[in-house]
Structure formats: C-alpha cells, structure tokens
Design a protein around this motif. Structure first.
Motif, mmCIF file in Angstrom:
data_model
loop_
_atom_site.group_PDB
_atom_site.id
_atom_site.type_symbol
_atom_site.label_atom_id
_atom_site.label_comp_id
_atom_site.label_asym_id
_atom_site.label_seq_id
_atom_site.Cartn_x
_atom_site.Cartn_y
_atom_site.Cartn_z
ATOM 1 N N PHE A 18 39.713 -34.951 8.344
ATOM 2 C CA PHE A 18 40.297 -36.041 9.135
ATOM 3 C C PHE A 18 39.228 -36.889 9.793
ATOM 4 N N LEU A 19 38.117 -36.226 10.181
ATOM 5 C CA LEU A 19 37.014 -37.025 10.720
ATOM 6 C C LEU A 19 36.513 -38.003 9.671
ATOM 7 N N VAL A 20 36.429 -37.526 8.448
ATOM 8 C CA VAL A 20 36.027 -38.444 7.375
ATOM 9 C C VAL A 20 37.016 -39.591 7.283
ATOM 10 N N THR A 21 38.316 -39.272 7.329
ATOM 11 C CA THR A 21 39.335 -40.306 7.249
ATOM 12 C C THR A 21 39.116 -41.371 8.310
ATOM 13 N N VAL A 22 38.801 -40.898 9.507
ATOM 14 C CA VAL A 22 38.725 -41.822 10.629
ATOM 15 C C VAL A 22 37.424 -42.609 10.597
ATOM 16 N N MET A 23 36.333 -41.962 10.160
ATOM 17 C CA MET A 23 35.049 -42.616 10.282
ATOM 18 C C MET A 23 34.606 -43.357 9.021
ATOM 19 N N SER A 24 35.181 -43.004 7.886
ATOM 20 C CA SER A 24 34.654 -43.555 6.645
ATOM 21 C C SER A 24 34.865 -45.049 6.534
ATOM 22 N N ILE C 14 43.018 -32.388 16.326
ATOM 23 C CA ILE C 14 43.355 -33.319 15.245
ATOM 24 C C ILE C 14 44.015 -34.574 15.822
ATOM 25 N N ILE C 17 41.407 -36.747 17.161
ATOM 26 C CA ILE C 17 40.720 -37.445 16.052
ATOM 27 C C ILE C 17 41.546 -38.649 15.627
ATOM 28 N N ILE C 20 41.136 -41.318 18.137
ATOM 29 C CA ILE C 20 39.847 -42.011 17.967
ATOM 30 C C ILE C 20 39.959 -43.019 16.841
ATOM 31 N N GLY C 21 40.599 -42.605 15.773
ATOM 32 C CA GLY C 21 40.779 -43.529 14.654
ATOM 33 C C GLY C 21 41.552 -44.757 15.078
ATOM 34 N N ARG C 24 39.368 -46.953 17.185
ATOM 35 C CA ARG C 24 38.138 -47.447 16.606
ATOM 36 C C ARG C 24 38.380 -48.473 15.500
ATOM 37 N N ARG C 25 39.445 -48.231 14.758
ATOM 38 C CA ARG C 25 39.620 -49.024 13.548
ATOM 39 C C ARG C 25 40.166 -50.410 13.833
ATOM 40 N N MET C 30 43.597 -48.656 7.698
ATOM 41 C CA MET C 30 42.938 -47.504 8.284
ATOM 42 C C MET C 30 43.677 -47.046 9.542
ATOM 43 N N PHE C 33 46.324 -44.825 8.462
ATOM 44 C CA PHE C 33 45.817 -43.477 8.155
ATOM 45 C C PHE C 33 45.693 -42.672 9.446
ATOM 46 N N ALA C 34 45.133 -43.321 10.468
ATOM 47 C CA ALA C 34 44.920 -42.615 11.732
ATOM 48 C C ALA C 34 46.254 -42.173 12.316
ATOM 49 N N VAL C 37 47.416 -39.104 10.713
ATOM 50 C CA VAL C 37 46.700 -37.939 11.226
ATOM 51 C C VAL C 37 47.369 -37.448 12.488
#
Lengths: 187, 630, 100
Positions: A18-24, C14, C17, C20-21, C24-25, C30, C33-34, C37
C-alpha cells in the motif's frame, strides 16, 4: 503458530504494497500493488475465519473493481509518469503520522467493557458462508436489496457518464487520429 | 344605564377615529360638526348618568372585560360612575362640547382642521378613561393618554421655528410640547412609583380594594404612597416646581388652552387627590404639605400674573393660581369644596380662554395686552363674556367663583391655619387685580393696536356656543348646597365649625374688600388707557415677576444645559467609544476573519481535503483525549 | 497469540497510509486508489472485531462497504472520464474553478 507467521507476513507485505500504491509515480505500479494488497487483505479475512468475505474480497475487489480500474486506466495514458505537485510532505506525514499514532494508541489500549454482546452470534459447526447467508437474507434483507439497487444505479450512471463520445480518443489529439486514417487511405 | 356609560366613554373615541380618517385631507367642516355632535352625545349620556346617580344615590360599576391577568395581577377594564366621576364627566364633556363647537369657528382657516378635531376628541376620550376608571392602572392609562394628546395639541403648530427666549418665552410650539411632555414624564414616574407602592402592599389596584385595605398599612407606606401620587399630581396640575410647562403650553391653539390647560387636564391632579382621598386623609403631614404648597402656588402664580403682558399667559398663571386654591382645599380635607371649585373654575376659565381666543382672532394673533385697548365697541359680546368670567374669577358675589373660592378661604380659616388664610385672601385681591387689569387693558381706553388690524367679532354660532359657559359661570354657585349633599355621599363631608360660622360675614367681607379693592386698583390704573411707569417697570421686583422669578432661566442653566452637556459627553465618550466601538468591533472582527478565512477557499480540492483531514485528525485527538479522561 | 489489537493496529496503519495518499496525491485516479486503501483498512477492522466478538454484524458491514466501494468506483470512474474529456487532465490543481 502458522497464524502468527501468516499475520506478520501479510501485515508487512500489505503495508509495504500500500505504501507503494500511495507513493509510486507510476499508475501501473500503483494499481498493481493495490491489487496485490487487496489479495493480502483477503488473506486476513481467511485468517479471521470470514471465508465468505475473503472470497467476496477476491471476486469483487481484486476481480471486478481492479478490472474496472485497469479498464479506466486504459482511457488515460498509463505508461506516462504522473507529474503532480505533491502537497508539502511535512504536513502530509504530520497528519498521517498523527492519525496513525492516535489510532494505534487507541487500539492498543485494552478494551475494558465486557458488556459487549453478540447481536448475531456465529454458530458452531456451521460454515461461515451458511451463517452469513442466514443473517444477510433475514436480518439484512432490505439493506441487501437496497445495495443491489444502488449497484444497478451506479452501473447505469457509469455507463452513461463514460459512454458519451466514446468514439473519440481521450489520449491522442485529433490530428493523430486523422493521420492514422490517412495512412489507412494510403494503403 | 350600562350602555350609557359606554356611550359617554366611546363617543369621543369614535369622533376621534372618524376625524383621523380625514386627517390628511383639507378642511372638511362636517368633520368638526360630527366630532362635536358625538361629544354632545357623550355629554348628554353623562348628564343622564349624573341625574341617575343624583336621584338613586348609587354608583354604576361596569366591567367591560378582563384587561391584564398575569399571575396575581388582575386588572379588569372596569369603569366606575359615582358622584365624583360623574361630576368630572359632566364637566369635561360639557366644556369639551363647547370647545369643539368653538373650534369649528376658531380653526376655520387652519390647514389641519381635521387633524385638530381628531386630537381634541382623543383627548376627551383619554380624559374620560382617566376619570371613569375603577382602578389605578386605568387612571394611569388615561393620565398618560391625556399627556400624549396634550403634547400633540401644544405642538399642533409644530412647523413654527424656534426663537430666542427673550422674544418668546416658550421658544416654539414643539419646544413647549416637549417641555410639557418631559415634565409630565418626571411626574409620571412619581405617580407610577406610588401605584407600585400601592400594588406592592395591597396586591390590587382596584380603588375599593385598596381603600378598604388602607388601615392595615403602616404610616410610612401610606406617606410614601401619598407623596408619590402627589408628585404625579404636581406634574399634571403644574404645581411648583414643575409649573413652567403650563405657561409655555399656551403655544397651542387657544381652544386647547381652554379645554386642556385650564378646564380639564390640569385638574386631573386635583381629581387624583380627591379620588384617592382615603389615602390622603390618613396622611395628615402629606396633606398639610399639599395645602401649603397649593397656597404657595396660588400666591406665586398670581404674583407673576400681575405684570405679565401676554393675554394667554395671564390666564395661564391664573389657572395655576386657582389650581393652588384647589390643592389647598384638598390638602385641608375639604375635598368636596376642591371638587366644586374645580367644576366652577372649569366653566369660567374655559370661558375666559375662549374669550381670549376671540380677541386673538380679532387681533391677528396679537397677544400683548399693551398693544390692544378699546376693543369694547367692536367685540361687545366677547367683552361681556370675559367680564363675566373675570368677575367669577375675582370672586364677586353671585358669580360662581365667589362661592367656591370663598369656601376654600374659609376652610383655611376654619382649620386654624391663619397664615395660609392670610395668603389666600391676599391672593384673592391679586387675582381680582390682574384679571381686571387684563380686561381693562384689552377692552377699555384708547386703541393701541396697529391701524391695519380691524377687530371684528367672532362668528355668531361661536358666541352662542359660549353662552352655556357664561350662564354657568354666573349661576353655578347657587348649586353649592345641592352639590355638597350630592358628592358628600361619597366624599367625606366638611362643615365649617360653629366659630367660623359666626364669623362668616366678617370673613366674606374681608375677602370681598380685597377683591373689590383689586378691581378698583385695576380700574384706577388701567381703565383710562395705559400709562407706562418706567420707574416701576425697571424696578427689581417688577423684573423678577416679569421673568417668572427667573425660574425658566434657572432650569435652562442648571438642568437643561448640564443635561445636554452630559448627554453630549455620554454620546461622544461612552456611546461612540465604548458601545458603538464594541458593536463595530464585532462587525469588523467578523469581516476581517471572513476576509482572512477566504484564503482557505483556494478552489483547489486537494487543499480542501487537507483541511478536512486536519479536522478529522483533530476530532480523533479529541475523541482519544476524552476516552482517556473517561 | 494474535489478538484483536494486532489486527486493529494493522488496520489503523493501513488507514493512515491511505490518509497519507489522500493528502499527498493530486491525481484523481491516485486519490481513488488511496480511498480504496482506506476502505480496505476499515474492512480489516470490521472482520477482526467480528471474529473476536463472535458476531456476524462486522462482516455484514464489510459486505456493504464492498458494495459501496464498487458503486463508488463505477460512478467515480465515469466522472473521471467525463472530466478528462473536458479538461484533458486529472490533476486537481487544474480544477481550481471555485476559488473564493
């Protein structure tokens, strides 16, 4: 024993994915890691004895939703790196970290109340799918039907929203299309 | 009978509302006629009621509806027609009817003819409520109602400009109206406090309940209530030191002066004392204070009338003086004599004012009696009327004033208050002097008015309308005995002692000597025209009197101006810098914070999401903390 | 032994996370996607509570969350396509038409 190993494995993997998902920066990576994460989540469900939920997770999320995402991605240009001006990382990690810390603190604290009673208890010796089915089609029948209706509405909405002007390319400019047609003509 | 009560009460109200319908339109004579006829109906009903009360000797008590009912407070909208109120009703409606008819002629050329009748009838309605109410609350409503109508009518010519006090002591009609209203506000506060004291201690405002409960009250409570009520009476009846407004109120149209500021409204204070006589008879100190103050005002006002040159102001001062007489009588316990003088005074004083109105009408609103003279030929009827009224005022035998005023002076003697008696006798002489000074200066001698003024007599119907007042000014005194038996069924009787009875001839003779002496002096000095005496006019005493003891100037310097200064300071320092600044500050804070918060609205969804997350995390922290504390 | 807290902590991590997504995005896809999650994190918590309290209610909620996620994706993606057709981009910074 295998439960502990499985839990930590799944946890580390899921968090990492999930970190990859968020940061990629790459949509393809993000989506792939998301799908993998989903599979691991279904692993959690199996660990917790929620077999039916795990199957639904695999079918609906990994199967349907991720497929939908991948189709959607095809409309956009997935190979290109996403250029975005990300929010100030300090703020992001402050808020995210803070919420993580607070939540972890809350969940790590022992739960005092013993007065929690199961509303729909699971039955011994009955399969999870059967149990779920009993509750879902008796106690949760109306929400279930409403959810079905909602999915129908969402489907129609999705078709109508996405379906207009589908003959036009979203990623290429019109000039490119014309060129292709010209090349065809030349042949 | 009950219907008659309502007719008497509401006919003026209907008249007022009817006239108000035409308030903005140009003059319509029928408005005046209808208002006057409704007043006459009210008078007729009052007269029938008076006859009924006279023959049966029983009061009529009606309760129209429940008015205020809150907790323990129960005030019905009730009316009481007994000997006292029916006397007042008859007097008020009679004088009002005459004044209404008179006004049709007097206000003939006024643009606001209809408006005037609306106000005038509204005044009568308020006055009727005042006298007929069976409780203090209704009395107070009427009290304030007449105050408002008086304000409207004094300031009837509100468009007149302010002028310097040297030119016109009243400055302007609107100024005078405000002065009257504000002075009455001060007194009204006293009255209200009195009513509160009564309610606080008795728990009711109904006259009968209150008066029945009086023996249970302590003397300090009674004294406080009596004093507070008397302060209210002082304001409405223009007693010293709240007297300045009455002479300034002469800025209103003359019929108003006749009706309100001579015959009816200003006597409301006396009426209050008479109505609340059980309270005042239980408080001898306050009563004596009333008598003393009344005597003082009688003399004080008469002294100012001696030198005044303004036709209406002289009569106004004489009204003040006669009110002083009434208070003296009421304070000494002779309530029925006070009421009798009130009625008699209403007749001849209204007549006097209406006569003055005729003179003003003839002289193009000139009021200075030094600029008149020789009007006898042109205005014979007015001369007779004013002469009769002045004779009655001076207290010459067979005229109404003789009986009533003499009775008051005898009362002072009878009570053993010889100082008051002496002052009242002296005042009687002064009264005779100033009233005939006025008559002689106006009607006798050579003419002193400008040549372009052509004096002419009033309309015939006006003169005929004044006749009832003139007749009553002559004959009212003969009903004194009957009146006594009539009202003393309700009011405590007052009889002269045996000793006084023996001396009555001497006493009457003394008063008469003074009265005739006053007239003779006036005749000597003024009947053959005006001879100005520079030395006298420049003397200190003359100037003191002519300037009303400098009391208006004193009020101006020591009350009005400091008050204005304080108000200005309050406005600039406290209101602007604290109150307004606070309010503005709140508004500014909201504006500024809004302006600053506007920056949040970047239109960027991502920023919004950040804000949302901040809020969510904050809520989460709050939840965590509260869970920890729990 | 693995307890309820373990699962909940994983779920919280999770979820963070995902948060954060979301923060940040700037790309809408994206962001989607977050969101997924975060939804999944909540599902874990539900399933864990269901398991440890021996109660099926948590699983029921997880089902409905999946249903909601599915409809959200269907409608959301439709909207994304419309947006992309209109603006040629999915970057949130380019949609600042509501600036106050």
């Amino acid at each position: 024993m295998y439960e502990i190993v499985a839990f930590y494995l799944f946890s580390v993997l899921a968090i990492g994915l999930f970190l990859v998902t968020v940061m990629s920066k790459n949509v393809l990576y993000a989506m792939t890691s998301l799908a993998a994460g989903m599979v691991l989540i279904s692993g959690f469900f199996f660990l917790l004895g929620a077999d039916f939920l795990g199957v639904v997770q695999l079918v609906a999320y990994v199967g349907a939703i991720m497929a939908l995402y991948s189709f959607a991605m095809m409309f956009f240009d997935a190979t290109r790196d996403i250029k975005e001006k990300n929010t100030n990382p300090a703020l992001v990690f402050l808020l995210g970290g803070l919420s993580a810390v607070v939540l972890v603190m809350m969940f790590a604290a022992p739960i005092h109340s013993d007065a929690i009673q199961a509303l729909y208890p699971m039955h011994e010796g009955v399969g999870n799918a059967q149990d779920v089915g009993m509750v879902l089609f008796t106690k949760y029948l109306i929400p279930f039907e409403v959810a079905a209706l909602m999915l129908l509405v969402a489907m129609i909405a999705g078709i109508i929203l996405a379906g207009k002007k589908m003959d036009q390319s979203l990623t290429e400019d019109i000039g490119a299309d014309d060129e292709i047609l010209k090349q065809k003509d030349e042949k | 009978m009950e219907n008659l009560v309502y007719i008497a009460l509401f006919a003026p109200f209907v008249g007022s509302m009817f006239a108000a319908l035409f308030g903005m339109s140009p003059k319509q004579t029928f408005v005046g006629i209808i208002a006057s006829s409704l007043l006459f109906i009210s008078f007729a009903a009052s007269a029938v009621l008076a006859f009924h009360v006279y023959t049966t000797g029983t009061a009529i008590h009606v309760t129209m509806m429940e008015w205020i009912s809150a907790g323990d407070l129960m005030i019905p909208f009730g009316f009481l027609v007994d000997q006292v109120s029916v006397t007042m009703m008859t007097v008020v409606t009679l004088v009002s009817t005459v004044v209404h008819i008179y006004s049709i002629g007097y206000m003939d050329h006024d643009k606001s003819f209809n408006r005037f009748f609306s106000y005038l009838s509204a005044f009568v309605f308020s006055m009727m409520i005042l006298v007929m109410s069976d409780n203090f609350a209704g009395l107070f409503i009427g009290w304030e109602g007449v105050g408002v109508c008086s304000w409207l009518l004094i300031g009837f010519w509100y468009h007149k400009e302010d002028v310097a006090r040297e030119k016109n002591p009243s400055i302007s009609p609107s100024w005078a109206a405000n002065e009257a209203f504000i002075v009455n506000r001060i007194a009204g506060l006293g009255m209200l406090i009195g009513i509160f004291i009564i309610y606080w201690n008795v728990g009711s405002l109904q006259y009968d309940v209150v008066f029945a409960d009086l023996p249970n009250l302590s003397s300090s409570v009674l004294n406080a209530a009596a004093l507070a009520l008397f302060i209210g009476a002082m304001g409405k009846s223009a007693q010293f030191p709240l007297h300045t407004w009455l002479t300034d109120a002469m800025e209103g149209p003359t019929p108003v002066s006749a009706l309100i500021h001579a015959a009816t409204m200003v006597t409301a204070g006396v009426f209050l004392i008479i109505r609340a006589n059980p309270i005042f008879s239980m408080t001898p100190e306050v009563s004596f204070f009333i008598a003393a103050l009344g005597t003082f005002v009688a003399f004080f006002a008469a002294s100012m009338a001696l030198v005044n040159r303004d036709l209406k102001r002289i009569i106004a001062f004489s009204t003040l003086s006669q009110l002083g007489y009434m208070f003296a009588a009421a304070g000494l316990g002779a309530y029925w004599i006070a009421l009798f003088h009130l009625a008699a005074h209403a007749f001849f004083k209204a007549l006097l004012f209406l006569g003055a109105g005729n003179v003003m009408h003839a002289m193009d609103d000139e009021l200075d009696i030094f600029k008149m003279g020789g009007l006898k030929k042109a205005m014979n009827w007015t001369y007779i009327y004013m002469g009769v009224a002045s004779l009655a005022l001076a207290g010459i035998p067979i005229f109404a004033g003789f009986f009533s005023k003499d009775a008051i002076i005898e009362t002072a003697f009878n009570e053993g208050t010889y100082v008051l008696w002496a002052i009242l006798v002296l005042t009687a002489g002064m009264t005779a002097f100033y009233s005939f000074r006025q008559v002689f200066l106006t009607f006798h001698g050579a003419k002193r008015y400008k040549d372009e003024i052509h004096p002419h007599e009033m309309y015939k119907f006006v003169l005929i309308a004044m006749a009832p007042l003139a007749i009553l000014a002559v004959i009212a005194g003969f009903f004194m005995g009957g009146f006594q038996t009539f009202v003393t069924k309700l009011l405590p009787n007052y009889e002269m002692s045996h000793h006084t009875h023996e001396l009555i001839v001497v006493l009457t003779a003394v008063v008469l000597v003074f009265a005739v002496g006053g007239i003779w002096l006036a005749y000597k000095k003024y009947a053959n025209g005006l001879k100005r005496d520079e030395k006298l006019e420049n003397s200190f005493l003359y100037k003191l009197l002519a300037n009303q003891y400098y009391i208006p100037q004193f009020y101006e310097e020591f009350i009005t101006k400091p008050y204005a200064m304080i108000s200005e300071k309050m406005w600039k320092d406290i209101d602007m810098k604290i109150v307004d600044a606070t309010v503005d500050g709140i508004a500014k804070f909201l504006y500024k914070s809004g302006d600053k918060a506007r920056a949040m609205q970047t239109g960027n969804l991502s920023n919004y999401l950040n804000w949302m997350a901040v809020g969510g995390v904050l809520l989460l922290i709050v939840a965590a903390i509260s869970a920890m504390l729990a | 032994m693995i307890g309820l807290s373990h699962y909940l902590i994983v779920s919280a991590l999770i979820f963070s996370i995902g948060l954060i997504g979301v923060l940040r995005r700037r790309n809408l896809l994206m962001l989607f996607f977050a969101t997924e999650v975060m939804l999944n994190a909540v599902n874990i918590a539900f399933a864990a509570i269901s398991h440890y309290y021996n109660d099926l209610t948590g699983q029921m909620f997880a089902f409905f969350i999946i249903a909601i996620a599915a409809s959200e994706v269907a409608v959301g993606l439709g909207l994304l396509i419309v947006l992309y057709k209109k603006y040629g981009t999915l970057n949130l910074d380019d949609f600042a038409s509501m600036k106050g």
